[in-house]
Design a protein around this motif. Structure first.
Motif, PDB file in Angstrom:
ATOM      1  N   GLY A  58       0.800  -1.219   0.000  1.00  0.00           N
ATOM      2  CA  GLY A  58       0.000   0.000   0.000  1.00  0.00           C
ATOM      3  C   GLY A  58       0.834   1.270   0.000  1.00  0.00           C
ATOM      4  O   GLY A  58       0.324   2.354   0.242  1.00  0.00           O
ATOM      5  N   LEU A  59       2.123   1.135  -0.295  1.00  0.00           N
ATOM      6  CA  LEU A  59       3.010   2.303  -0.337  1.00  0.00           C
ATOM      7  C   LEU A  59       2.972   2.958  -1.711  1.00  0.00           C
ATOM      8  O   LEU A  59       2.661   2.315  -2.703  1.00  0.00           O
ATOM      9  N   GLY A  60       3.342   4.221  -1.765  1.00  0.00           N
ATOM     10  CA  GLY A  60       3.394   4.943  -3.033  1.00  0.00           C
ATOM     11  C   GLY A  60       4.743   4.763  -3.705  1.00  0.00           C
ATOM     12  O   GLY A  60       5.727   4.377  -3.066  1.00  0.00           O
ATOM     13  N   PRO A  61       4.828   5.065  -4.999  1.00  0.00           N
ATOM     14  CA  PRO A  61       6.063   4.865  -5.756  1.00  0.00           C
ATOM     15  C   PRO A  61       7.226   5.746  -5.304  1.00  0.00           C
ATOM     16  O   PRO A  61       8.381   5.426  -5.575  1.00  0.00           O
ATOM     17  N   GLU A  62       6.947   6.803  -4.588  1.00  0.00           N
ATOM     18  CA  GLU A  62       8.022   7.669  -4.098  1.00  0.00           C
ATOM     19  C   GLU A  62       8.807   7.020  -2.954  1.00  0.00           C
ATOM     20  O   GLU A  62       9.835   7.533  -2.529  1.00  0.00           O
ATOM     21  N   THR A  63       8.350   5.863  -2.472  1.00  0.00           N
ATOM     22  CA  THR A  63       9.025   5.167  -1.371  1.00  0.00           C
ATOM     23  C   THR A  63      10.004   4.110  -1.859  1.00  0.00           C
ATOM     24  O   THR A  63      10.684   3.476  -1.052  1.00  0.00           O
ATOM     25  N   SER A  64      10.060   3.911  -3.157  1.00  0.00           N
ATOM     26  CA  SER A  64      10.886   2.845  -3.718  1.00  0.00           C
ATOM     27  C   SER A  64      11.784   3.399  -4.816  1.00  0.00           C
ATOM     28  O   SER A  64      11.357   4.207  -5.626  1.00  0.00           O
ATOM     29  N   ALA A  65      13.036   2.941  -4.825  1.00  0.00           N
ATOM     30  CA  ALA A  65      13.971   3.365  -5.867  1.00  0.00           C
ATOM     31  C   ALA A  65      14.414   2.155  -6.675  1.00  0.00           C
ATOM     32  O   ALA A  65      14.727   1.104  -6.110  1.00  0.00           O
ATOM     33  N   ASN A  66      14.414   2.315  -7.970  1.00  0.00           N
ATOM     34  CA  ASN A  66      14.840   1.257  -8.881  1.00  0.00           C
ATOM     35  C   ASN A  66      16.272   1.493  -9.335  1.00  0.00           C
ATOM     36  O   ASN A  66      16.697   2.638  -9.500  1.00  0.00           O
ATOM     37  N   CYS A  67      16.967   0.408  -9.581  1.00  0.00           N
ATOM     38  CA  CYS A  67      18.339   0.454 -10.067  1.00  0.00           C
ATOM     39  C   CYS A  67      18.332  -0.012 -11.519  1.00  0.00           C
ATOM     40  O   CYS A  67      17.957  -1.149 -11.810  1.00  0.00           O
ATOM     41  N   VAL A  68      18.734   0.875 -12.416  1.00  0.00           N
ATOM     42  CA  VAL A  68      18.753   0.578 -13.846  1.00  0.00           C
ATOM     43  C   VAL A  68      20.205   0.614 -14.310  1.00  0.00           C
ATOM     44  O   VAL A  68      20.894   1.615 -14.098  1.00  0.00           O
ATOM     45  N   LEU A  69      20.682  -0.477 -14.916  1.00  0.00           N
ATOM     46  CA  LEU A  69      22.054  -0.534 -15.396  1.00  0.00           C
ATOM     47  C   LEU A  69      22.111  -0.143 -16.863  1.00  0.00           C
ATOM     48  O   LEU A  69      21.383  -0.688 -17.694  1.00  0.00           O
ATOM     49  N   VAL A  70      22.971   0.828 -17.162  1.00  0.00           N
ATOM     50  CA  VAL A  70      23.071   1.399 -18.501  1.00  0.00           C
ATOM     51  C   VAL A  70      24.529   1.352 -18.945  1.00  0.00           C
ATOM     52  O   VAL A  70      25.439   1.557 -18.135  1.00  0.00           O
ATOM     53  N   ALA A  71      24.738   1.086 -20.250  1.00  0.00           N
ATOM     54  CA  ALA A  71      26.100   1.031 -20.786  1.00  0.00           C
ATOM     55  C   ALA A  71      26.192   1.786 -22.099  1.00  0.00           C
ATOM     56  O   ALA A  71      25.210   1.927 -22.831  1.00  0.00           O
ATOM     57  N   GLY A  72      27.385   2.252 -22.377  1.00  0.00           N
ATOM     58  CA  GLY A  72      27.707   2.908 -23.637  1.00  0.00           C
ATOM     59  C   GLY A  72      29.206   2.843 -23.831  1.00  0.00           C
ATOM     60  O   GLY A  72      29.949   2.465 -22.925  1.00  0.00           O
ATOM     61  N   SER A  73      29.669   3.190 -25.028  1.00  0.00           N
ATOM     62  CA  SER A  73      31.102   3.137 -25.317  1.00  0.00           C
ATOM     63  C   SER A  73      31.577   4.429 -25.960  1.00  0.00           C
ATOM     64  O   SER A  73      30.828   5.111 -26.652  1.00  0.00           O
ATOM     65  N   ARG A  74      32.839   4.726 -25.733  1.00  0.00           N
ATOM     66  CA  ARG A  74      33.509   5.831 -26.411  1.00  0.00           C
ATOM     67  C   ARG A  74      34.959   5.394 -26.615  1.00  0.00           C
ATOM     68  O   ARG A  74      35.612   4.957 -25.686  1.00  0.00           O
ATOM     69  N   ALA A  75      35.416   5.509 -27.860  1.00  0.00           N
ATOM     70  CA  ALA A  75      36.799   5.158 -28.222  1.00  0.00           C
ATOM     71  C   ALA A  75      37.158   3.752 -27.753  1.00  0.00           C
ATOM     72  O   ALA A  75      38.247   3.511 -27.247  1.00  0.00           O
ATOM     73  N   GLY A  76      36.207   2.821 -27.885  1.00  0.00           N
ATOM     74  CA  GLY A  76      36.457   1.430 -27.528  1.00  0.00           C
ATOM     75  C   GLY A  76      36.405   1.141 -26.041  1.00  0.00           C
ATOM     76  O   GLY A  76      36.604   0.009 -25.617  1.00  0.00           O
ATOM     77  N   GLU A  77      36.116   2.134 -25.234  1.00  0.00           N
ATOM     78  CA  GLU A  77      36.029   1.957 -23.783  1.00  0.00           C
ATOM     79  C   GLU A  77      34.563   1.897 -23.367  1.00  0.00           C
ATOM     80  O   GLU A  77      33.802   2.839 -23.618  1.00  0.00           O
ATOM     81  N   ALA A  82      25.029   2.531 -12.865  1.00  0.00           N
ATOM     82  CA  ALA A  82      23.811   2.116 -12.180  1.00  0.00           C
ATOM     83  C   ALA A  82      23.068   3.403 -11.870  1.00  0.00           C
ATOM     84  O   ALA A  82      23.604   4.282 -11.190  1.00  0.00           O
ATOM     85  N   CYS A  83      21.873   3.537 -12.391  1.00  0.00           N
ATOM     86  CA  CYS A  83      21.074   4.746 -12.187  1.00  0.00           C
ATOM     87  C   CYS A  83      19.986   4.444 -11.164  1.00  0.00           C
ATOM     88  O   CYS A  83      19.165   3.545 -11.373  1.00  0.00           O
ATOM     89  N   MET A  84      19.984   5.197 -10.073  1.00  0.00           N
ATOM     90  CA  MET A  84      18.980   5.034  -9.029  1.00  0.00           C
ATOM     91  C   MET A  84      17.920   6.108  -9.189  1.00  0.00           C
ATOM     92  O   MET A  84      18.206   7.303  -9.066  1.00  0.00           O
ATOM     93  N   VAL A  85      16.698   5.654  -9.486  1.00  0.00           N
ATOM     94  CA  VAL A  85      15.593   6.582  -9.721  1.00  0.00           C
ATOM     95  C   VAL A  85      14.363   6.126  -8.944  1.00  0.00           C
ATOM     96  O   VAL A  85      14.177   4.928  -8.703  1.00  0.00           O
ATOM     97  N   LEU A  86      13.530   7.067  -8.523  1.00  0.00           N
ATOM     98  CA  LEU A  86      12.291   6.718  -7.836  1.00  0.00           C
ATOM     99  C   LEU A  86      11.381   5.923  -8.765  1.00  0.00           C
ATOM    100  O   LEU A  86      11.441   6.081  -9.991  1.00  0.00           O
ATOM    101  N   ALA A  87      10.522   5.114  -8.182  1.00  0.00           N
ATOM    102  CA  ALA A  87       9.641   4.251  -8.968  1.00  0.00           C
ATOM    103  C   ALA A  87       8.626   5.027  -9.801  1.00  0.00           C
ATOM    104  O   ALA A  87       8.078   4.476 -10.753  1.00  0.00           O
ATOM    105  N   ASN A  88       8.395   6.285  -9.470  1.00  0.00           N
ATOM    106  CA  ASN A  88       7.467   7.091 -10.273  1.00  0.00           C
ATOM    107  C   ASN A  88       8.199   7.944 -11.309  1.00  0.00           C
ATOM    108  O   ASN A  88       7.654   8.889 -11.845  1.00  0.00           O
TER     109      ASN A  88
END
Length: 183
Positions: A58-77, A82-88
């Protein structure tokens, strides 16, 4: 009733430092690096996904944080965050995260890599205990939260801590505007 009171009415809260069995091994090993209290609580793995947990408590989305893993490359690196964002909210991967990583294209880390490299279960991945080469980007709204529920590394439990405690992770970076509201 605040988040902790609501959760403690439904689950047994245990100091995380004394409950390594309620976390993935890398998470349990990293708990001492956090400044501030962290509690763990066991849940039915069927409610591990954020929306199911919020419905069950019964909690609202502002009480939970999601961890989203994101990747990209530059010059072969390769650069991973890990992006921590609220559930809303949703991480602004195409603009803000891409710019922070200084890459041309950013995308979500494939599930098999995320699980394999983190040592955590899909649906339970959290920022505590991630590989040292992962940047931890925390939306400022997450950092300001008094009480948050996050992944413990396994689907059978969650962790609760303050945003300030989360921001105390050694490699954490608090970022204004990391996420956008979900419309």
């Amino acid at each position: 009733m605040n988040t902790k009171e609501r959760i403690s009415a439904q689950f047994d809260l245990i100091p995380a430092a004394t409950a390594p069995d309620l976390m993935a091994e890398p998470t349990a090993e990293a708990i001492p690096s956090i400044t501030g209290g962290v509690v763990a609580f066991a849940i039915d793995p069927q409610i591990a996904d954020t929306s199911a947990l919020l419905d069950a408590t019964g909690l609202g989305p502002e009480t939970s944080a999601n961890c989203v893993l994101v990747a990209g490359s530059r010059a072969g690196e390769e650069r991973i965050a890990a992006c921590m964002v609220l559930a809303n909210t949703r991480a602004d991967v195409n603009k803000r995260v891409k710019k922070l990583l200084d890459v041309r294209k950013a995308s979500f880390l494939p599930m098999d890599r995320a699980v394999g490299e983190s040592g955590m279960e899909y649906g339970g991945i959290g920022p505590i205990g991630l590989p040292a080469n992962y940047r931890i980007l925390i939306d400022s709204r997450v950092a300001e939260a008094k009480e948050l529920i996050i992944g413990s590394g396994i689907r059978g439990s969650k962790l609760m801590l303050s945003g300030a405690a989360l921001a105390s992770l050694p490699t954490a970076e608090v970022v204004e505007g990391l996420a956008n509201e979900i419309e």
